[in-house]
Design a protein around this motif. Structure first.
Motif, PDB file in Angstrom:
ATOM      1  N   THR A 116      22.776  64.144  45.640  1.00  7.28           N
ATOM      2  CA  THR A 116      23.365  65.232  46.372  1.00  7.28           C
ATOM      3  C   THR A 116      25.376  64.367  46.428  1.00  7.28           C
ATOM      4  OG1 THR A 116      23.108  62.753  48.193  1.00  7.28           O
ATOM      5  CG2 THR A 116      21.385  64.789  48.510  1.00  7.28           C
ATOM      6  N   ARG A 117      25.395  63.675  45.298  1.00  7.67           N
ATOM      7  CA  ARG A 117      27.096  63.900  45.330  1.00  7.67           C
ATOM      8  C   ARG A 117      26.691  63.297  43.485  1.00  7.67           C
ATOM      9  NH1 ARG A 117      26.869  58.359  48.544  1.00  7.67           N
ATOM     10  NH2 ARG A 117      28.213  59.216  50.226  1.00  7.67           N
ATOM     11  N   ASP A 118      28.003  63.238  43.346  1.00  5.60           N
ATOM     12  CA  ASP A 118      27.802  63.074  42.018  1.00  5.60           C
ATOM     13  C   ASP A 118      27.652  61.499  41.797  1.00  5.60           C
ATOM     14  OD1 ASP A 118      28.487  65.938  41.219  1.00  5.60           O
ATOM     15  OD2 ASP A 118      30.727  65.404  40.716  1.00  5.60           O
ATOM     16  N   GLY A 119      27.757  60.913  40.500  1.00  4.98           N
ATOM     17  CA  GLY A 119      27.845  59.691  40.282  1.00  4.98           C
ATOM     18  C   GLY A 119      26.493  58.812  39.968  1.00  4.98           C
ATOM     19  N   SER A 120      26.269  57.796  39.578  1.00  7.57           N
ATOM     20  CA  SER A 120      25.166  56.800  38.710  1.00  7.57           C
ATOM     21  C   SER A 120      25.449  55.705  38.527  1.00  7.57           C
ATOM     22  CB  SER A 120      23.803  57.252  37.538  1.00  7.57           C
ATOM     23  OG  SER A 120      25.181  57.522  36.086  1.00  7.57           O
ATOM     24  N   GLY A 121      24.926  54.039  38.259  1.00 11.13           N
ATOM     25  CA  GLY A 121      25.360  53.317  37.984  1.00 11.13           C
ATOM     26  C   GLY A 121      23.806  52.362  38.302  1.00 11.13           C
ATOM     27  N   THR A 122      23.872  50.655  38.583  1.00 15.98           N
ATOM     28  CA  THR A 122      23.414  50.185  38.550  1.00 15.98           C
ATOM     29  C   THR A 122      23.533  48.693  39.578  1.00 15.98           C
ATOM     30  OG1 THR A 122      22.883  50.191  35.883  1.00 15.98           O
ATOM     31  CG2 THR A 122      22.341  48.171  36.920  1.00 15.98           C
ATOM     32  N   ASN A 123      22.463  48.594  40.190  1.00 15.40           N
ATOM     33  CA  ASN A 123      22.780  46.911  41.313  1.00 15.40           C
ATOM     34  C   ASN A 123      21.934  46.679  40.850  1.00 15.40           C
ATOM     35  OD1 ASN A 123      24.650  48.966  43.053  1.00 15.40           O
ATOM     36  ND2 ASN A 123      22.575  50.136  43.676  1.00 15.40           N
ATOM     37  N   VAL A 124      21.896  46.092  40.869  1.00 12.51           N
ATOM     38  CA  VAL A 124      20.678  43.845  41.197  1.00 12.51           C
ATOM     39  C   VAL A 124      20.409  43.585  42.322  1.00 12.51           C
ATOM     40  CG1 VAL A 124      20.355  42.175  40.342  1.00 12.51           C
ATOM     41  CG2 VAL A 124      22.163  43.582  38.792  1.00 12.51           C
ATOM     42  N   PHE A 125      19.197  42.799  43.140  1.00 14.55           N
ATOM     43  CA  PHE A 125      18.573  42.723  43.930  1.00 14.55           C
ATOM     44  C   PHE A 125      17.941  41.310  43.518  1.00 14.55           C
ATOM     45  CE2 PHE A 125      19.331  47.452  44.270  1.00 14.55           C
ATOM     46  CZ  PHE A 125      19.993  47.651  45.504  1.00 14.55           C
ATOM     47  N   ASP A 126      18.216  40.743  44.581  1.00 11.38           N
ATOM     48  CA  ASP A 126      17.305  39.307  45.060  1.00 11.38           C
ATOM     49  C   ASP A 126      16.725  39.031  45.961  1.00 11.38           C
ATOM     50  OD1 ASP A 126      18.030  38.853  41.742  1.00 11.38           O
ATOM     51  OD2 ASP A 126      19.667  37.415  42.111  1.00 11.38           O
ATOM     52  N   GLU A 127      15.493  38.058  45.639  1.00 13.73           N
ATOM     53  CA  GLU A 127      14.725  38.308  46.637  1.00 13.73           C
ATOM     54  C   GLU A 127      15.067  37.292  47.218  1.00 13.73           C
ATOM     55  OE1 GLU A 127      10.070  36.806  47.970  1.00 13.73           O
ATOM     56  OE2 GLU A 127      10.774  36.278  45.351  1.00 13.73           O
ATOM     57  N   MET A 128      14.771  36.950  48.746  1.00 12.69           N
ATOM     58  CA  MET A 128      15.501  35.690  49.690  1.00 12.69           C
ATOM     59  C   MET A 128      14.588  35.196  50.328  1.00 12.69           C
ATOM     60  SD  MET A 128      17.677  38.435  52.053  1.00 12.69           S
ATOM     61  CE  MET A 128      18.538  37.041  53.084  1.00 12.69           C
TER      62      MET A 128
END
Length: 124
Positions: free
Chosen positions: A100-112
């Motif tokens: 729905t918008r321009d762009g891409s990337g990488t996120n990192v999520f860790d278990e709490m």
């Protein structure tokens, strides 16, 4: 729980891409039945978000849709690697692409750790 089961897992953001919207205040809660994965998330610039996808081995693919603090609705698709950290917590490395918008990337999520966060999505 194996490294391939996200059911009941709450995650926080370890690192966020500048082209994304998640931040340190974003929390994600997953539900998994078989290969099907559903998630809810909120916090920071996200009022409400949902994701739906499938986990095949260590690869999680999903589509996401979110209502942002600006009241805009945006979404996209992600391909993720699911692994364990050195201390045994689950980690999701998300490679996202907006639709729905321009762009891409990488996120990192860790278990709490269980019980470490009372402000979970859907508990308001």
């Amino acid at each position: 729980m194996t490294a391939r089961n996200l059911d009941g897992v709450t995650m926080s953001v370890r690192s966020a891409d500048d082209r994304g919207v998640v931040d340190a205040d974003t929390r994600l809660v997953f539900r998994q039945r078989g290969a099907r994965v559903l998630g809810r998330y909120r916090g920071g610039r996200i009022l409400r978000g949902v994701l739906a996808g499938a986990l095949e081995g260590p690869v999680l693919t999903f589509r996401y849709l979110q209502v942002e603090a600006s009241r805009e609705i945006h979404g996209g698709r992600s391909i993720c690697e699911v692994a364990r950290t050195e201390d045994g917590r689950l980690r999701v490395v998300e490679h996202f692409r907006w639709t729905t918008r321009d762009g891409s990337g990488t996120n990192v999520f860790d278990e709490m750790p269980e019980g470490s966060d009372d402000d979970r999505p859907g508990r308001s």
